[in-house]
Structure formats: structure tokens, C-alpha cells
Design a protein around this motif. Structure first.
Motif, PDB file in Angstrom:
ATOM      1  N   TYR A 164       0.851  -1.195   0.000  1.00 17.65           N
ATOM      2  CA  TYR A 164       0.000   0.000   0.000  1.00 17.65           C
ATOM      3  C   TYR A 164       0.884   1.241   0.000  1.00 17.65           C
ATOM      4  O   TYR A 164       1.878   1.297   0.730  1.00 17.65           O
ATOM      5  CB  TYR A 164      -0.898   0.038   1.248  1.00 17.65           C
ATOM      6  CG  TYR A 164      -1.942  -1.039   1.270  1.00 17.65           C
ATOM      7  CD1 TYR A 164      -3.190  -0.833   0.698  1.00 17.65           C
ATOM      8  CD2 TYR A 164      -1.672  -2.283   1.842  1.00 17.65           C
ATOM      9  CE1 TYR A 164      -4.151  -1.825   0.698  1.00 17.65           C
ATOM     10  CE2 TYR A 164      -2.626  -3.286   1.850  1.00 17.65           C
ATOM     11  CZ  TYR A 164      -3.864  -3.050   1.277  1.00 17.65           C
ATOM     12  OH  TYR A 164      -4.809  -4.033   1.275  1.00 17.65           O
ATOM     13  N   ILE A 224      -3.928   2.580  -2.685  1.00 13.47           N
ATOM     14  CA  ILE A 224      -3.437   3.935  -2.421  1.00 13.47           C
ATOM     15  C   ILE A 224      -4.236   4.549  -1.284  1.00 13.47           C
ATOM     16  O   ILE A 224      -5.463   4.477  -1.266  1.00 13.47           O
ATOM     17  CB  ILE A 224      -3.555   4.814  -3.683  1.00 13.47           C
ATOM     18  CG1 ILE A 224      -2.717   4.214  -4.818  1.00 13.47           C
ATOM     19  CG2 ILE A 224      -3.112   6.249  -3.386  1.00 13.47           C
ATOM     20  CD1 ILE A 224      -2.883   4.937  -6.151  1.00 13.47           C
ATOM     21  N   VAL A 225      -3.545   5.137  -0.325  1.00 13.07           N
ATOM     22  CA  VAL A 225      -4.194   5.785   0.816  1.00 13.07           C
ATOM     23  C   VAL A 225      -3.585   7.166   1.003  1.00 13.07           C
ATOM     24  O   VAL A 225      -2.371   7.295   1.153  1.00 13.07           O
ATOM     25  CB  VAL A 225      -3.991   4.975   2.125  1.00 13.07           C
ATOM     26  CG1 VAL A 225      -4.743   5.638   3.285  1.00 13.07           C
ATOM     27  CG2 VAL A 225      -4.422   3.529   1.960  1.00 13.07           C
ATOM     28  N   PHE A 226      -4.422   8.195   0.987  1.00 16.20           N
ATOM     29  CA  PHE A 226      -3.988   9.558   1.323  1.00 16.20           C
ATOM     30  C   PHE A 226      -4.630   9.910   2.654  1.00 16.20           C
ATOM     31  O   PHE A 226      -5.855   9.894   2.775  1.00 16.20           O
ATOM     32  CB  PHE A 226      -4.441  10.555   0.255  1.00 16.20           C
ATOM     33  CG  PHE A 226      -3.751  10.393  -1.078  1.00 16.20           C
ATOM     34  CD1 PHE A 226      -2.535   9.733  -1.181  1.00 16.20           C
ATOM     35  CD2 PHE A 226      -4.313  10.921  -2.226  1.00 16.20           C
ATOM     36  CE1 PHE A 226      -1.897   9.588  -2.403  1.00 16.20           C
ATOM     37  CE2 PHE A 226      -3.679  10.790  -3.456  1.00 16.20           C
ATOM     38  CZ  PHE A 226      -2.464  10.117  -3.548  1.00 16.20           C
ATOM     39  N   CYS A 227      -3.811  10.239   3.627  1.00 18.00           N
ATOM     40  CA  CYS A 227      -4.382  10.469   4.955  1.00 18.00           C
ATOM     41  C   CYS A 227      -3.735  11.657   5.635  1.00 18.00           C
ATOM     42  O   CYS A 227      -2.872  12.339   5.070  1.00 18.00           O
ATOM     43  CB  CYS A 227      -4.233   9.220   5.809  1.00 18.00           C
ATOM     44  SG  CYS A 227      -2.540   8.671   5.993  1.00 18.00           S
ATOM     45  N   GLY A 228      -4.187  11.945   6.845  1.00 20.03           N
ATOM     46  CA  GLY A 228      -3.548  12.944   7.681  1.00 20.03           C
ATOM     47  C   GLY A 228      -2.631  12.169   8.619  1.00 20.03           C
ATOM     48  O   GLY A 228      -1.528  11.763   8.230  1.00 20.03           O
ATOM     49  N   ASP A 229      -3.127  11.929   9.783  1.00 17.62           N
ATOM     50  CA  ASP A 229      -2.459  11.099  10.793  1.00 17.62           C
ATOM     51  C   ASP A 229      -2.448   9.634  10.322  1.00 17.62           C
ATOM     52  O   ASP A 229      -3.460   9.117   9.877  1.00 17.62           O
ATOM     53  CB  ASP A 229      -3.307  11.248  12.067  1.00 17.62           C
ATOM     54  CG  ASP A 229      -2.715  10.528  13.242  1.00 17.62           C
ATOM     55  OD1 ASP A 229      -1.867   9.642  13.044  1.00 17.62           O
ATOM     56  OD2 ASP A 229      -3.109  10.856  14.363  1.00 17.62           O
ATOM     57  N   VAL A 281       0.980   4.808   1.251  1.00 18.66           N
ATOM     58  CA  VAL A 281       0.252   5.554   2.279  1.00 18.66           C
ATOM     59  C   VAL A 281       0.933   6.907   2.464  1.00 18.66           C
ATOM     60  O   VAL A 281       2.043   6.987   3.000  1.00 18.66           O
ATOM     61  CB  VAL A 281       0.220   4.783   3.614  1.00 18.66           C
ATOM     62  CG1 VAL A 281      -0.550   5.589   4.657  1.00 18.66           C
ATOM     63  CG2 VAL A 281      -0.419   3.411   3.430  1.00 18.66           C
ATOM     64  N   SER A 341      -1.933   7.022  12.226  1.00 14.75           N
ATOM     65  CA  SER A 341      -2.047   6.094  13.361  1.00 14.75           C
ATOM     66  C   SER A 341      -3.136   5.042  13.171  1.00 14.75           C
ATOM     67  O   SER A 341      -3.151   4.052  13.896  1.00 14.75           O
ATOM     68  CB  SER A 341      -2.284   6.868  14.657  1.00 14.75           C
ATOM     69  OG  SER A 341      -3.494   7.584  14.564  1.00 14.75           O
ATOM     70  N   ILE A 342      -4.050   5.228  12.230  1.00 15.41           N
ATOM     71  CA  ILE A 342      -5.093   4.204  12.049  1.00 15.41           C
ATOM     72  C   ILE A 342      -4.733   3.204  10.947  1.00 15.41           C
ATOM     73  O   ILE A 342      -5.543   2.369  10.575  1.00 15.41           O
ATOM     74  CB  ILE A 342      -6.484   4.818  11.767  1.00 15.41           C
ATOM     75  CG1 ILE A 342      -6.508   5.591  10.440  1.00 15.41           C
ATOM     76  CG2 ILE A 342      -6.922   5.717  12.903  1.00 15.41           C
ATOM     77  CD1 ILE A 342      -7.936   5.923   9.994  1.00 15.41           C
ATOM     78  N   ILE A 343      -3.512   3.301  10.421  1.00 17.49           N
ATOM     79  CA  ILE A 343      -3.086   2.369   9.373  1.00 17.49           C
ATOM     80  C   ILE A 343      -2.590   1.066  10.011  1.00 17.49           C
ATOM     81  O   ILE A 343      -1.716   1.071  10.866  1.00 17.49           O
ATOM     82  CB  ILE A 343      -1.959   2.990   8.514  1.00 17.49           C
ATOM     83  CG1 ILE A 343      -2.454   4.278   7.849  1.00 17.49           C
ATOM     84  CG2 ILE A 343      -1.459   1.990   7.471  1.00 17.49           C
ATOM     85  CD1 ILE A 343      -3.653   4.107   6.937  1.00 17.49           C
ATOM     86  N   ASN A 344      -3.173  -0.033   9.542  1.00 14.84           N
ATOM     87  CA  ASN A 344      -2.864  -1.330  10.118  1.00 14.84           C
ATOM     88  C   ASN A 344      -2.281  -2.269   9.065  1.00 14.84           C
ATOM     89  O   ASN A 344      -3.011  -2.950   8.361  1.00 14.84           O
ATOM     90  CB  ASN A 344      -4.160  -1.927  10.697  1.00 14.84           C
ATOM     91  CG  ASN A 344      -3.931  -3.262  11.341  1.00 14.84           C
ATOM     92  OD1 ASN A 344      -2.853  -3.526  11.879  1.00 14.84           O
ATOM     93  ND2 ASN A 344      -4.945  -4.115  11.297  1.00 14.84           N
ATOM     94  N   THR A 345      -0.941  -2.255   8.949  1.00 13.80           N
ATOM     95  CA  THR A 345      -0.260  -3.194   8.059  1.00 13.80           C
ATOM     96  C   THR A 345       0.829  -3.897   8.876  1.00 13.80           C
ATOM     97  O   THR A 345       1.081  -3.535  10.025  1.00 13.80           O
ATOM     98  CB  THR A 345       0.394  -2.461   6.860  1.00 13.80           C
ATOM     99  OG1 THR A 345       1.152  -1.344   7.360  1.00 13.80           O
ATOM    100  CG2 THR A 345      -0.651  -1.962   5.879  1.00 13.80           C
ATOM    101  N   ARG A 377      -6.805   0.608  -5.552  1.00 14.04           N
ATOM    102  CA  ARG A 377      -7.233  -0.035  -4.299  1.00 14.04           C
ATOM    103  C   ARG A 377      -6.154   0.043  -3.223  1.00 14.04           C
ATOM    104  O   ARG A 377      -6.436  -0.120  -2.035  1.00 14.04           O
ATOM    105  CB  ARG A 377      -7.535  -1.520  -4.537  1.00 14.04           C
ATOM    106  CG  ARG A 377      -8.722  -1.750  -5.430  1.00 14.04           C
ATOM    107  CD  ARG A 377      -8.918  -3.225  -5.757  1.00 14.04           C
ATOM    108  NE  ARG A 377      -9.750  -3.363  -6.932  1.00 14.04           N
ATOM    109  CZ  ARG A 377     -11.079  -3.264  -6.930  1.00 14.04           C
ATOM    110  NH1 ARG A 377     -11.726  -3.072  -5.817  1.00 14.04           N
ATOM    111  NH2 ARG A 377     -11.762  -3.356  -8.060  1.00 14.04           N
ATOM    112  N   HIS A 396      -1.709  11.797  -6.804  1.00  9.34           N
ATOM    113  CA  HIS A 396      -2.400  10.733  -7.525  1.00  9.34           C
ATOM    114  C   HIS A 396      -1.847  10.614  -8.943  1.00  9.34           C
ATOM    115  O   HIS A 396      -1.572   9.513  -9.431  1.00  9.34           O
ATOM    116  CB  HIS A 396      -3.905  11.025  -7.554  1.00  9.34           C
ATOM    117  CG  HIS A 396      -4.718   9.882  -8.040  1.00  9.34           C
ATOM    118  ND1 HIS A 396      -4.933   9.635  -9.368  1.00  9.34           N
ATOM    119  CD2 HIS A 396      -5.330   8.878  -7.371  1.00  9.34           C
ATOM    120  CE1 HIS A 396      -5.662   8.548  -9.503  1.00  9.34           C
ATOM    121  NE2 HIS A 396      -5.919   8.058  -8.305  1.00  9.34           N
TER     122      HIS A 396
END
Lengths: 176, 176
Positions: A85, A116-121, A87, A123-127, A114, A101
Motif C-alpha cells: 500500500y 493507495i491511501v492519502f491520509c492525515g495522521d 500511504v 495512526s489508524i493504518i494497520n499493516t 485499491r 495521484h
């Protein structure tokens, strides 16, 4: 099930450090090297305070970042055995969303939307693994961390350091 | 530490179901109601196959979606006791990235950029709760799920259904 890896963009697959140095050279006529900036922060990167931040807020900055040496082949290699992923903390710079992107589409077209993740914090990413250059992302991560070498993290050693993509492949593929 | 909630956008805080109905009315002159479309899929939503997908790919679609009734007050209420993340599958429609970001800024300005996630697959999201209308997101989630009522999920009951934001508040605040 494949183990999963969250891979950061800036400073990891996109060589923003070199991008900063190139832009500074263009605008101020002085060419610093990566060795020159080792141990600095984004704020103290250049003699002119705020220069780096100004570059990062300029339209086109994220779209034109050079690809990190070896990143394309390494990510392809990792995808053979891991669920990869991308991130990226894109929310702080809203203009960067479409640029990042598009940058991925141009330089890493083999990565599915599927994954690709664009985030702020983050801390909620679980890999299972995270490859990142920023302590703020690595310190709160629950899985195994690899700290990708960058000017701003040279004085921290509480994460496994990787200096380049060859070292990532050695650790996650050849010796895994 | 506060428990965390991942809240979906489309069909949960953005009323895309009503948005589809309004757009169909504008373009085809027929006003269907939410009851009319219960049990349909996005593909069979309207007599004209592909109409819904065409709307979703039209520039401005995500920016102009109406806010779900009660969502603003409910999200504010949840933020008093939970760490709330807005987690939206935005990567399938790249044009939606900036529109969704702008929509959140306009309608939910109290949500920090740190708490916004735009992703493809939501399987790497790790929060205590997920509120979503899509089974593909809820089925792989490891925490507690709340399925927000939508036309496409009326025939599925293996997640706790919530019909509106009042029911969410009852479950997560008043009875928690």
C-alpha cells in the motif's frame, strides 16, 4: 495471506530531499548536497527560513518530484510477496491530492487505486510493515518499522534504518 | 485513550442516494423516491443502465452532494467522546479527491485534516468502529460495524443496521 507493507511517498519513493536541493539551486543559485543538509529540519534546511515550506506549497511541487533511486524496481519486487500500500500524508497540503495521484499514475502505474491511501495522521493504518522517513509516523505504528534515511532523521536510531531501496530488498526479500 | 470511529462519506454523511434521485429527476424528468429504489444496486438503480455511474463521473457530483440529515450534529456529538476519522473510498474516482476534500471543508469544517483518509480498499483501516453503507468495507473490518441504511444494503442483515444518525447516537453515545 500476504503480509502487508505501508510505503510512504515523500522521502521514500519520491526523492523530495533532492527535489528541495534542485529547487533551491534554481531559485538561489547555490547547490547544497544531501551531506550538507544531514541533521537539519525542514525549517532549518536552507539559510532562508521557510524556503522549503514555500517550495512544498508551490503548485507542481509534488507532481514534479524525482523518483527515488531504485524505488520502482524495488516496489515491483516487494509486490511479488507482499500486499503493498502507498500511504501518504497528503491532507496537510490539499493541492497535493491530485498531484500525488497523478505522480503515482505516471511513475508507478502498476499500483492499483485499491492500494493507495492519502491520509492525515497515519495512526489508524494497520499493516505488518511500515517504510517511512518520519518519526511521527513510525513511532505510533504497531507493526515492524523501517526508517528510510533522510536529512531530518539522521540523529534518531530507535527504528531499523534503511539507507536505500537495495537495503529494503535485502531485509524484506532476500533475508526474510 | 478515546475509542476511534471510521465514518464513511458517500451514503453516510453525504446523501448520495438523494443526490442520485435529484439528478435523475433533473435529467429524465422522473422523480423516484428512496422507497422506489430499495433493494436495487447502483447498476439497476434507474431504468437506464449506467445512469448512476455517469452521474458519479460528472465533475461537481461529489462537491454538490447534500449533507445527510442529522450528520453534522451527530458527528460533532461523537467527537466529544470518540476520535472520529472520515474514511472515504475516493481513489476509484480520482476527480473526487479535491471535491471531497472541499466538501468536507465546507460542510464539516470542524474536522481536522489529520482525521481525513481517502483510500481505495478499506481493509487496512484500524479503528474500533466503522460506520459504512457498503458490505465490501464492513465485511473485512475487524472492529465493531454499523451498517448505515442504503438502497443497496436493504436485503443484508449480518451487520447492525442504523437507519439514520439518531440511531447512531443512541447506540454509540446514549446506550454506550
Amino acid at each position: 495471506m500476504k503480509k502487508s507493507i505501508a510505503i510512504d511517498m515523500d522521502g521514500v519513493i519520491a526523492d523530495v530531499d533532492q527535489h528541495f536541493l534542485n529547487l533551491y539551486h534554481s531559485e538561489y543559485g547555490v547547490l547544497f548536497t544531501k551531506d550538507d543538509i544531514a541533521g537539519k529540519t525542514e525549517e532549518t534546511l536552507f539559510p532562508e527560513a521557510g524556503a522549503a515550506r514555500k517550495f512544498a506549497f508551490t503548485p507542481g511541487f509534488f507532481l514534479t518530484a524525482p523518483v527515488m533511486e531504485g524505488a520502482v524496481e524495488a516496489v515491483k519486487k516487494l509486490m511479488e510477496t507482499y500486499e503493498v500500500y502507498i500511504v501518504s500524508a497528503a491532507m496537510e497540503f490539499p493541492l497535493s491530492l491530485t498531484e500525488k495521484h497523478e505522480w503515482l499514475r505516471l511513475n508507478f502505474p502498476f499500483i492499483s487505486w485499491r492500494n493507495i491511501v492519502f491520509c492525515g495522521d497515519k495512526s489508524i493504518i494497520n499493516t505488518d510493515y511500515m517504510i517511512d522517513d518520519h518519526l511521527k509516523n513510525l513511532d505510533n505504528f504497531k507493526g515492524k518499522t523501517l526508517m528510510f534515511h533522510s536529512f531530518h532523521n539522521v540523529n534518531y536510531n530507535h527504528h531499523q534504518r534503511v539507507n536505500n531501496w537495495d537495503e529494503v530488498i535485502k531485509l524484506l526479500v532476500e533475508e526474510a
